[in-house]
Write an enzyme that holds these catalytic residues in place. Structure first.
Site, PDB file in Angstrom:
ATOM      1  N   ARG A   5      -7.729   2.542  13.300  1.00 13.35           N
ATOM      2  CA  ARG A   5      -8.519   1.494  12.951  1.00 13.35           C
ATOM      3  C   ARG A   5      -8.440   0.614  14.177  1.00 13.35           C
ATOM      4  NH1 ARG A   5     -11.686  -1.011   9.122  1.00 13.35           N
ATOM      5  NH2 ARG A   5     -11.298   0.522   7.612  1.00 13.35           N
TER       6      ARG A   5
ATOM      7  N   GLU B 269       0.809  -1.048   0.127  1.00 18.28           N
ATOM      8  CA  GLU B 269      -0.018  -0.025   0.094  1.00 18.28           C
ATOM      9  C   GLU B 269       0.915   1.205   0.058  1.00 18.28           C
ATOM     10  OE1 GLU B 269      -3.256  -0.104   2.798  1.00 18.28           O
ATOM     11  OE2 GLU B 269      -3.361   2.166   2.778  1.00 18.28           O
TER      12      GLU B 269
ATOM     13  N   GLU C 283     -10.355  -8.339   4.409  1.00 24.10           N
ATOM     14  CA  GLU C 283      -9.818  -8.444   5.772  1.00 24.10           C
ATOM     15  C   GLU C 283     -10.511  -9.138   6.998  1.00 24.10           C
ATOM     16  OE1 GLU C 283      -9.457  -3.939   5.225  1.00 24.10           O
ATOM     17  OE2 GLU C 283      -7.354  -4.349   6.096  1.00 24.10           O
TER      18      GLU C 283
HETATM   19  N1  LUZ Z   1      -5.730   1.506   4.452  1.00 27.55           N
HETATM   20  C1  LUZ Z   1      -5.880   2.837   4.846  1.00 27.55           C
HETATM   21  C2  LUZ Z   1      -6.667   0.705   4.787  1.00 27.55           C
HETATM   22  O1  LUZ Z   1      -5.173   3.591   3.966  1.00 27.55           O
HETATM   23  N2  LUZ Z   1      -6.928   3.381   5.526  1.00 27.55           N
HETATM   24  C3  LUZ Z   1      -7.984   2.426   6.132  1.00 27.55           C
HETATM   25  O2  LUZ Z   1      -8.838   2.622   6.831  1.00 27.55           O
HETATM   26  C4  LUZ Z   1      -7.619   0.914   5.784  1.00 27.55           C
HETATM   27  N3  LUZ Z   1      -8.296   0.071   6.408  1.00 27.55           N
HETATM   28  C5  LUZ Z   1      -8.070  -1.289   6.094  1.00 27.55           C
HETATM   29  C6  LUZ Z   1      -6.857  -1.485   5.274  1.00 27.55           C
HETATM   30  N4  LUZ Z   1      -6.356  -0.812   4.846  1.00 27.55           N
HETATM   31 MO1  MOS Z   2      -4.714  -2.949   3.265  1.00 23.62          MO
HETATM   32  S1  MOS Z   2      -4.184  -3.729   5.023  1.00 23.62           S
HETATM   33  O1  MOS Z   2      -3.825  -2.432   2.174  1.00 23.62           O
HETATM   34  O2  MOS Z   2      -6.204  -3.055   3.206  1.00 23.62           O
END
Ligand code: LUZ
Ligand code: MOS
Length: 754
Positions: free
Chosen positions: A304, A226, A708
């Site tokens: 989160r 990410e 997830e």
């Molecule tokens: N990525 C993100 C995530 O940038 N924001 C989120 O709220 C998120 N939640 C789950 C997995 N990736």
């Molecule tokens: Mo995410 S933990 O890249 O949804």
């Protein structure tokens, strides 16, 4: 419906980054990184390395034309270190050479002198020293300070969860090629093409429209791409800008494991108060998150954690504080669950501890406190559905856990060397990016004159099957065969300003954008069909199975013919559409709002058998009732549930990050020393039942996000093992610390022989 890439994968014909066709003049990059956890760079001598035959050039921070900054939320991470290094694996220089071996040899020939400084790797120590990435945040509900007096039982304790390596099959990598007029195209192995485009533009000092980012597919990501795919892509682009030659960079497994961030380890303090009739009245928790040396996504992940501090339970008095600690580890990052697994582990530990004190089975407390429709979360949102209790009840109905408990008691009473354990694990996970701006997506759909369709979105296929779902959405909206639909690569020139494929919501949001774009084109085609057939009434004419129908009766106006006619009549056969998840808001001064479109819930029942002589264990079964809404691809969803479960099980059992005590160098830096679950370790039996759920949600065609939430069913394995441990010896003081390796179990058994 299947996963449409399966055939390519099985035949080995799907293309990954390292399959990119060799280009003329292609240069290979290798990276010099910090060998120290913390230090000052005294000197870097590159002359000897640069003189090696085949080396083109060596890039350091001073060669960066734009801003040496790759931060996302907080601007605290350089692409290449300037005068200080903050973790082992922090990039310092990039060598470009005509083959990868030469490039790596040249890295070794660079003379780097570092003056080492003291390093901190423990988040509690970092907190004590004031090393924070951001100020602590607290979510609260009711008033815990007055609630303790009303509790009959109060337990306090500490729960620690370990980090986790992503182990995507395809390591980090990227290829960048020069285009005319100083433009660059990057083939990036990223979940976030727009983020790569933005950071490349920042570092190279060129506008975003000069940077095109293209993603075909990733060989897995799990959150590890990410943010952390970005530096390698930017290095390749920087190499292109400096040399005007194409540049390829592929990390090997050892580099990838050592240099890149992982799931955040957490250490937390909890206090849980209950009434004698098992009602949880109050919960206080402080999470110390090990953020690593740069912020990366840590603050969003901690947020989160706070959102999921109460998981699937209603607790009237809550105070949850999260502290994002800066340490000298590679910056920890997104990983499936994004902070939620860490939160849920703490609460389950607290419940487990309370159950022992009260002398009851854990599920008595769990069941009593599951969310009911109308219950509020500490962040102000109301849980509207009844799915949590329904999944719990369905599990009871299908698998009769009371009987299973009895059978286990029977087994344990006659077996001395083996003991069985059981656990329940309810999960409630919020769907939407907690950063509200990210909850948008766009799609570009072209219908070609032969009736075939090309679809572009911001969603990245990383094996999770999002492209299969997008194909289905387009085929279903038009009512054409799936073979007519192709999903194109994810490219910033066709889908701009996209959110990363993350937060489980890529199929929801991009699917909805595709649905809107296809509907736009379909409406034009149906208007033409009505004109063609001389029908006035709007809803009398439809497309069904590639045939125009009037009042449900087929005509000879077929899809291909209609499309051809539209083209000749100069009607647009393309549409771009945007989707923004409706109804989301959050007030961070109050820490209240409606951050999620909906919740995904379910429950897992886990049974394990422990060998009390060896400490080893086997996983007998995991039975899951899970809410997929109205699944648009049950096979893909089942695969996600199985994969998530196993990854979660790995996190709490086998996967252990080991570091050297002095330098804090990662020792478990290969797949020989870092063990992930394989098919032999997997539960003998995995049963997955989809919970019937027809209620309206925000997903595409009423389906629900799936990526997830199932990860957290894996936490159940931890508590089933604790249960089995207690069956060996009820005196064992459980320690809430993952992973619960066989080694750790053996030590616990040895500590207190009975
Ligand atoms: N990525 C993100 C995530 O940038 N924001 C989120 O709220 C998120 N939640 C789950 C997995 N990736
Ligand atoms: Mo995410 S933990 O890249 O949804």
């Amino acid at each position: 419906m299947k996963h449409f890439d399966a055939e390519l994968h099985v035949k080995g014909t799907s293309l990954f980054m390292d399959d990119f066709p060799a280009q003329e003049n292609l240069l290979y990059a290798a990276v010099l990184v910090s060998p120290a956890s913390h230090g000052e760079i005294v000197s870097i001598e590159i002359e000897k390395a640069e003189a090696i035959q085949g080396v083109k050039t060596i890039i350091t921070a001073k060669d960066i034309p734009g801003e040496n900054q790759i931060g996302n939320i907080i601007m605290d991470e350089p692409l290449l270190a300037e005068d200080r290094v903050h973790f082992i694996g922090e990039p310092i220089a990039v060598v470009l050479a005509d083959n990868p071996q030469t490039a790596r040899n040249a890295v070794k020939a660079i003379n780097l002198e570092i003056h080492e400084l003291p390093h901190v790797t423990d988040p509690r120590e970092a907190f004590a020293k004031g090393m924070l990435i951001s100020p602590p945040r607290t979510f609260s509900l009711g008033d815990t300070s007055i609630a303790w007096d009303r509790c009959d039982v109060v337990v306090e304790g500490r729960a620690d969860s370990g980090g986790q390596e992503h182990v995507y099959l395809e390591t980090q990598g990227s290829v960048a090629i020069p285009l005319e007029n100083n433009c660059i195209r990057i083939y990036a192995g990223t979940q976030g093409p727009t983020f790569v485009q933005k950071v490349t533009s920042r570092v190279l000092g060129i506008p975003m429209h000069k940077v095109e980012v293209d993603v075909g597919r990733l060989g897995g990501a799990f959150g590890g791409k990410e943010d952390q795919a970005t530096p390698w892509a930017v290095m390749a682009a920087l190499g292109v800008q400096i040399t005007k030659q194409p540049v390829k960079i592929i990390l090997n497994r050892n580099e990838d494991m050592t240099w890149t961030g992982k799931r955040h380890p957490y250490t937390s303090d909890f206090k849980l108060g209950l009434s004698n009739d098992e009602k949880i009245l109050a919960f206080e928790v402080t999470y110390y998150q090990n953020g690593g040396a740069a912020s990366d996504l840590s603050t969003a992940i901690l947020e989160r954690t706070l959102f999921h501090s109460t998981n699937a339970y209603y607790i009237p008095n809550v105070k949850a504080t999260g502290i994002c600690c800066r340490t000298n580890l590679p910056p920890n990052t997104a990983f499936r669950g994004f902070g939620a697994p860490q939160a849920m582990f703490v609460l389950e530990s607290a419940i487990h501890k309370a159950a022992i004190l009260m002398g009851i089975d854990t599920e008595q407390i769990q069941e009593k406190n599951l969310l009911n429709p109308g219950d509020g979360f500490p962040y102000g949102m109301i849980f509207e559905g009844d799915e949590i209790r329904r999944s719990w009840m369905k599990l009871n109905e299908l698998y009769n856990p009371v009987k299973v408990r009895e059978e286990i008691k029977e087994f344990n009473s006659v077996n001395i060397l083996k003991k069985k354990g059981i656990s329940f694990m309810p999960v409630c996970f919020g769907i939407s990016f907690t950063n509200i701006s990210l909850n948008q997506a766009n799609a570009l759909v072209h219908v070609y004159t032969d009736g075939s369709v090309g679809v572009s979105t911001g969603a990245v296929e990383m094996g999770q099957g999002v492209n299969s779902k997008i194909r289905q959405v387009a085929a279903r909206t038009f009512s054409i065969s799936i073979e007519k639909v192709k999903v194109e690569s994810t490219n910033t020139t066709r889908a701009a300003n996209t959110s990363p494929t993350a937060a489980s919501s890529a199929a929801d949001m991009n699917g909805n954008a595709v649905r809107i774009a296809c509907s736009n084109i379909l409406n034009r085609l149906l208007t033409l069909a009505r004109k063609q057939l001389g029908v006035q009434e709007k809803d009398q004419v439809e497309l069904r199975n590639e045939t125009v129908t009037v009042n449900g009766i087929g005509t000879d106006l077929l899809w291909g013919k209609l499309v051809g006619k539209a083209y000749r009549d100069r009607i647009s056969l393309s549409s771009q559409a945007h989707y923004a998840t409706p109804g989301l808001y959050f007030d961070s001064s109050e820490e209240k709002g409606r951050p999620f479109a909906y919740h995904v819930t379910g429950t897992a029942l886990t049974e394990v058998t422990l060998d009390r002589l060896r400490g080893t264990y086997s996983l007998d079964s995991v039975k899951i009732v899970h809410d997929c809404g109205t699944s648009i691809n049950p096979l893909v969803d089942r695969g996600q549930i199985e994969g998530g479960l196993l990854q979660g099980i790995g996190w709490v059992t086998l996967e252990e990050l080991k570091y050297s005590s002095e330098t804090h160098e990662l020792l478990s830096n290969s797949l020989a020393t870092y063990k992930i679950p394989d098919i032999y370790f997997a539960p003998d039996e995995v049963q997955i039942e989809f919970l019937e759920n027809l209620s309206e949600n925000g997903g595409v065609f009423n389906s629900k996000a799936v990526g997830e939430p199932p990860f957290m069913y894996g936490i159940g394995t931890y508590f089933a093992l604790l249960n089995a441990l207690q069956e060996c010896n009820s005196e064992i003081e459980p320690e809430y610390s993952t992973p619960l390796s066989a080694e750790k179990i053996l030590m616990l058994l040895e500590q207190s022989p009975d």
